[in-house]
Scaffold this motif. Structure first.
Motif, PDB file in Angstrom:
ATOM      1  N   LYS A 158     -51.770  42.660 -37.349  1.00  0.00           N
ATOM      2  CA  LYS A 158     -50.670  42.446 -38.265  1.00  0.00           C
ATOM      3  C   LYS A 158     -51.226  43.508 -39.615  1.00  0.00           C
ATOM      4  CE  LYS A 158     -47.650  40.227 -41.257  1.00  0.00           C
ATOM      5  NZ  LYS A 158     -46.887  38.944 -41.660  1.00  0.00           N
ATOM      6  N   TYR A 159     -52.648  43.117 -39.686  1.00  0.00           N
ATOM      7  CA  TYR A 159     -53.381  44.070 -40.867  1.00  0.00           C
ATOM      8  C   TYR A 159     -54.397  45.207 -40.311  1.00  0.00           C
ATOM      9  CZ  TYR A 159     -50.719  40.293 -43.242  1.00  0.00           C
ATOM     10  OH  TYR A 159     -49.910  39.519 -43.588  1.00  0.00           O
ATOM     11  N   PRO A 160     -53.860  46.065 -39.721  1.00  0.00           N
ATOM     12  CA  PRO A 160     -55.100  46.811 -38.909  1.00  0.00           C
ATOM     13  C   PRO A 160     -55.940  47.623 -40.056  1.00  0.00           C
ATOM     14  CG  PRO A 160     -53.033  47.803 -38.708  1.00  0.00           C
ATOM     15  CD  PRO A 160     -52.780  46.507 -39.362  1.00  0.00           C
ATOM     16  N   ASN A 161     -55.578  48.057 -41.421  1.00  0.00           N
ATOM     17  CA  ASN A 161     -56.112  48.633 -42.360  1.00  0.00           C
ATOM     18  C   ASN A 161     -56.734  47.871 -43.349  1.00  0.00           C
ATOM     19  OD1 ASN A 161     -55.089  51.221 -41.002  1.00  0.00           O
ATOM     20  ND2 ASN A 161     -53.005  50.669 -42.046  1.00  0.00           N
ATOM     21  N   SER A 162     -57.011  46.457 -43.101  1.00  0.00           N
ATOM     22  CA  SER A 162     -57.636  45.578 -44.188  1.00  0.00           C
ATOM     23  C   SER A 162     -59.099  45.243 -43.894  1.00  0.00           C
ATOM     24  CB  SER A 162     -56.748  44.340 -44.164  1.00  0.00           C
ATOM     25  OG  SER A 162     -55.363  44.584 -44.600  1.00  0.00           O
ATOM     26  N   ASP A 163     -59.798  45.919 -42.904  1.00  0.00           N
ATOM     27  CA  ASP A 163     -61.119  45.879 -42.529  1.00  0.00           C
ATOM     28  C   ASP A 163     -61.513  44.469 -42.308  1.00  0.00           C
ATOM     29  OD1 ASP A 163     -61.772  48.373 -43.928  1.00  0.00           O
ATOM     30  OD2 ASP A 163     -61.797  47.816 -45.651  1.00  0.00           O
ATOM     31  N   LEU A 164     -60.403  44.101 -41.557  1.00  0.00           N
ATOM     32  CA  LEU A 164     -60.855  42.514 -40.978  1.00  0.00           C
ATOM     33  C   LEU A 164     -61.624  42.643 -39.504  1.00  0.00           C
ATOM     34  CD1 LEU A 164     -57.242  40.816 -41.477  1.00  0.00           C
ATOM     35  CD2 LEU A 164     -59.263  40.610 -42.848  1.00  0.00           C
ATOM     36  N   VAL A 165     -62.469  41.578 -39.528  1.00  0.00           N
ATOM     37  CA  VAL A 165     -63.196  41.720 -37.995  1.00  0.00           C
ATOM     38  C   VAL A 165     -63.127  40.030 -37.432  1.00  0.00           C
ATOM     39  CG1 VAL A 165     -64.875  43.613 -38.457  1.00  0.00           C
ATOM     40  CG2 VAL A 165     -65.229  41.647 -39.582  1.00  0.00           C
ATOM     41  N   VAL A 166     -63.350  39.896 -36.353  1.00  0.00           N
ATOM     42  CA  VAL A 166     -63.432  38.616 -35.769  1.00  0.00           C
ATOM     43  C   VAL A 166     -64.455  38.514 -34.810  1.00  0.00           C
ATOM     44  CG1 VAL A 166     -60.826  38.265 -35.681  1.00  0.00           C
ATOM     45  CG2 VAL A 166     -62.135  39.059 -33.669  1.00  0.00           C
ATOM     46  N   LEU A 167     -65.008  37.348 -34.430  1.00  0.00           N
ATOM     47  CA  LEU A 167     -66.204  37.180 -33.508  1.00  0.00           C
ATOM     48  C   LEU A 167     -65.991  37.804 -32.147  1.00  0.00           C
ATOM     49  CD1 LEU A 167     -67.017  33.476 -33.847  1.00  0.00           C
ATOM     50  CD2 LEU A 167     -67.993  35.354 -35.116  1.00  0.00           C
ATOM     51  N   ASN A 168     -66.711  38.345 -31.703  1.00  0.00           N
ATOM     52  CA  ASN A 168     -66.743  38.866 -30.109  1.00  0.00           C
ATOM     53  C   ASN A 168     -66.286  37.835 -29.106  1.00  0.00           C
ATOM     54  OD1 ASN A 168     -67.176  41.627 -30.857  1.00  0.00           O
ATOM     55  ND2 ASN A 168     -69.525  41.336 -30.420  1.00  0.00           N
ATOM     56  N   LYS A 169     -67.036  36.494 -29.195  1.00  0.00           N
ATOM     57  CA  LYS A 169     -66.396  35.417 -28.271  1.00  0.00           C
ATOM     58  C   LYS A 169     -66.247  34.192 -29.299  1.00  0.00           C
ATOM     59  CE  LYS A 169     -69.393  36.973 -24.414  1.00  0.00           C
ATOM     60  NZ  LYS A 169     -70.511  36.524 -23.690  1.00  0.00           N
ATOM     61  N   PRO A 170     -65.464  33.474 -28.982  1.00  0.00           N
ATOM     62  CA  PRO A 170     -64.805  32.293 -29.730  1.00  0.00           C
ATOM     63  C   PRO A 170     -66.329  31.179 -29.659  1.00  0.00           C
ATOM     64  CG  PRO A 170     -63.082  32.390 -28.291  1.00  0.00           C
ATOM     65  CD  PRO A 170     -64.238  33.458 -28.003  1.00  0.00           C
ATOM     66  N   MET A 171     -66.584  30.397 -30.656  1.00  0.00           N
ATOM     67  CA  MET A 171     -67.756  29.496 -30.458  1.00  0.00           C
ATOM     68  C   MET A 171     -67.390  28.325 -29.816  1.00  0.00           C
ATOM     69  SD  MET A 171     -68.914  29.821 -34.709  1.00  0.00           S
ATOM     70  CE  MET A 171     -67.204  29.707 -35.350  1.00  0.00           C
ATOM     71  N   THR A 172     -65.959  27.939 -29.385  1.00  0.00           N
ATOM     72  CA  THR A 172     -65.960  26.690 -28.957  1.00  0.00           C
ATOM     73  C   THR A 172     -64.912  27.206 -27.783  1.00  0.00           C
ATOM     74  OG1 THR A 172     -64.037  26.033 -30.075  1.00  0.00           O
ATOM     75  CG2 THR A 172     -66.385  25.165 -30.550  1.00  0.00           C
ATOM     76  N   ILE A 173     -64.578  26.428 -26.719  1.00  0.00           N
ATOM     77  CA  ILE A 173     -63.713  26.462 -25.754  1.00  0.00           C
ATOM     78  C   ILE A 173     -62.595  25.119 -25.839  1.00  0.00           C
ATOM     79  CG2 ILE A 173     -62.933  26.300 -23.185  1.00  0.00           C
ATOM     80  CD1 ILE A 173     -65.849  27.557 -22.756  1.00  0.00           C
ATOM     81  N   GLU A 174     -61.370  25.521 -26.226  1.00  0.00           N
ATOM     82  CA  GLU A 174     -60.440  24.268 -26.415  1.00  0.00           C
ATOM     83  C   GLU A 174     -59.234  24.436 -25.674  1.00  0.00           C
ATOM     84  OE1 GLU A 174     -60.080  24.196 -30.577  1.00  0.00           O
ATOM     85  OE2 GLU A 174     -62.170  24.015 -30.837  1.00  0.00           O
ATOM     86  N   PRO A 175     -58.466  23.400 -25.171  1.00  0.00           N
ATOM     87  CA  PRO A 175     -57.503  23.620 -24.239  1.00  0.00           C
ATOM     88  C   PRO A 175     -56.302  23.136 -25.238  1.00  0.00           C
ATOM     89  CG  PRO A 175     -58.413  21.450 -24.028  1.00  0.00           C
ATOM     90  CD  PRO A 175     -59.531  22.244 -24.731  1.00  0.00           C
ATOM     91  N   ILE A 176     -55.346  23.956 -24.892  1.00  0.00           N
ATOM     92  CA  ILE A 176     -54.029  23.841 -26.131  1.00  0.00           C
ATOM     93  C   ILE A 176     -52.997  23.333 -25.165  1.00  0.00           C
ATOM     94  CG2 ILE A 176     -52.323  25.052 -27.304  1.00  0.00           C
ATOM     95  CD1 ILE A 176     -54.486  26.930 -28.144  1.00  0.00           C
ATOM     96  N   GLY A 177     -52.195  22.216 -25.402  1.00  0.00           N
ATOM     97  CA  GLY A 177     -51.252  21.427 -24.909  1.00  0.00           C
ATOM     98  C   GLY A 177     -50.129  20.973 -25.541  1.00  0.00           C
ATOM     99  N   ILE A 178     -49.186  20.428 -24.594  1.00  0.00           N
ATOM    100  CA  ILE A 178     -47.698  19.928 -25.198  1.00  0.00           C
ATOM    101  C   ILE A 178     -47.996  18.224 -25.760  1.00  0.00           C
ATOM    102  CG2 ILE A 178     -45.346  19.306 -24.873  1.00  0.00           C
ATOM    103  CD1 ILE A 178     -45.471  21.846 -23.036  1.00  0.00           C
ATOM    104  N   ALA A 179     -47.927  17.917 -26.908  1.00  0.00           N
ATOM    105  CA  ALA A 179     -48.130  16.514 -27.129  1.00  0.00           C
ATOM    106  C   ALA A 179     -46.864  15.643 -26.710  1.00  0.00           C
ATOM    107  CB  ALA A 179     -48.543  16.482 -28.764  1.00  0.00           C
ATOM    108  N   LEU A 180     -46.856  14.499 -26.320  1.00  0.00           N
ATOM    109  CA  LEU A 180     -45.889  13.763 -25.979  1.00  0.00           C
ATOM    110  C   LEU A 180     -46.022  12.246 -26.376  1.00  0.00           C
ATOM    111  CD1 LEU A 180     -45.860  15.568 -22.791  1.00  0.00           C
ATOM    112  CD2 LEU A 180     -43.671  15.258 -23.738  1.00  0.00           C
ATOM    113  N   PRO A 181     -44.901  11.375 -26.332  1.00  0.00           N
ATOM    114  CA  PRO A 181     -45.086  10.035 -26.524  1.00  0.00           C
ATOM    115  C   PRO A 181     -46.018   9.450 -25.866  1.00  0.00           C
ATOM    116  CG  PRO A 181     -42.890  10.413 -26.740  1.00  0.00           C
ATOM    117  CD  PRO A 181     -43.432  11.790 -26.445  1.00  0.00           C
TER     118      PRO A 181
END
Length: 263
Positions: A200-223
């Protein structure tokens, strides 16, 4: 003194009651003809608002697919991230699809379908030095860190970044703008959120890590007591994975930047 048969009878009655309760709750959803899905609407690219005020994103598409598959009308209920699980447990919503990481703490209280995506903790920054971090200790210095309140990113920061000045916000856009405006040095978030900011902000000099520091599963929460409902959602989710639909959605929201024109 109660006999073994008596205890066995009590156990059967309790199990039957639980099954009937689960079936009753699922039946209520079917009878209402509506699936109430909780999400923040402020977690791009999972969910966000367009210029017209419409909510779009990966999680929105997923919610629509599930509701359509179940022949139900989708009702998206927006709320802050920290209110999602309490609202689910209070019966205000039927499930949560909001970039939510499956953790032991959450899974001890709620059921989860999935994961539908694997993510990991990353950082958004303007500092190329900080962007070379390979573990939390590399950024555990006297810097300003911002993250989402009530998220696993908050818990990650509180556990590993004990020497930083931590700021909690209710909206990732607020956090991203604090990095852009040099009000914070680092934003801790799941990698997709950091990648979104770069798109979204390609001209704002933003940078991120090459690799995430953790591995996390994303799921659907239910009762936790709706075994039949959990089974139903999990079956539909498995079908979407098997047919490659989720892979196409990931390309749409995480690799193709054209949807940004709607924001």
């Amino acid at each position: 003194m109660k006999t073994f048969k008596t205890y066995l009878l009590i156990a059967v009655v309790l199990l039957t009651s639980c099954n009937l309760l689960a079936q009753d709750r699922l039946n209520k959803i079917i009878e209402s003809g509506e699936l109430r899905v909780g999400m923040t609407g402020t977690q791009p690219p999972f969910s966000m608002k367009t210029k017209k005020g419409e909510i779009i994103g990966y999680d929105v598409d997923l919610a629509n697919l599930l509701a359509t598959s179940m022949e139900l009308k989708l009702k998206i209920v927006e709320m802050p991230f920290a209110e999602l699980i309490p609202s689910l447990n209070e019966g205000k919503i039927d499930l949560v699809i909001s970039g939510m990481t499956i953790t032991p703490t959450r899974n001890a209280k709620n059921a989860f379908a999935g994961p539908y995506m694997i993510s990991g903790k990353s950082i958004l920054t303007k500092s190329k030095v900080l962007a070379n971090a390979t573990n939390p200790q590399d950024i555990n210095t006297n810097i300003k860190v911002v993250t989402l309140q009530g998220s696993t990113s908050q818990r990650f920061a509180e556990k590993h970044l004990t020497n930083v000045n931590l700021l909690l916000v209710t909206d990732y856009e607020i956090a991203i703008n604090k990095i852009i405006n040099n009000e914070s040095d680092v934003m801790v978030a799941d990698y997709p959120t950091c990648a979104y900011a770069m798109l979204k902000y390609p001209n704002s000099d933003l940078v991120v890590l090459n690799k995430p520091m953790t591995i996390e599963p994303i799921g659907i929460a239910l009762p936790s007591n709706d075994a039949l409902f959990v089974n139903l959602v999990d079956n539909y989710l498995e079908s979407l994975m098997a047919t490659g639909v989720l892979d196409m959605m990931e390309q749409k929201w995480f690799e193709n930047p054209y949807w940004l024109l709607q924001l």
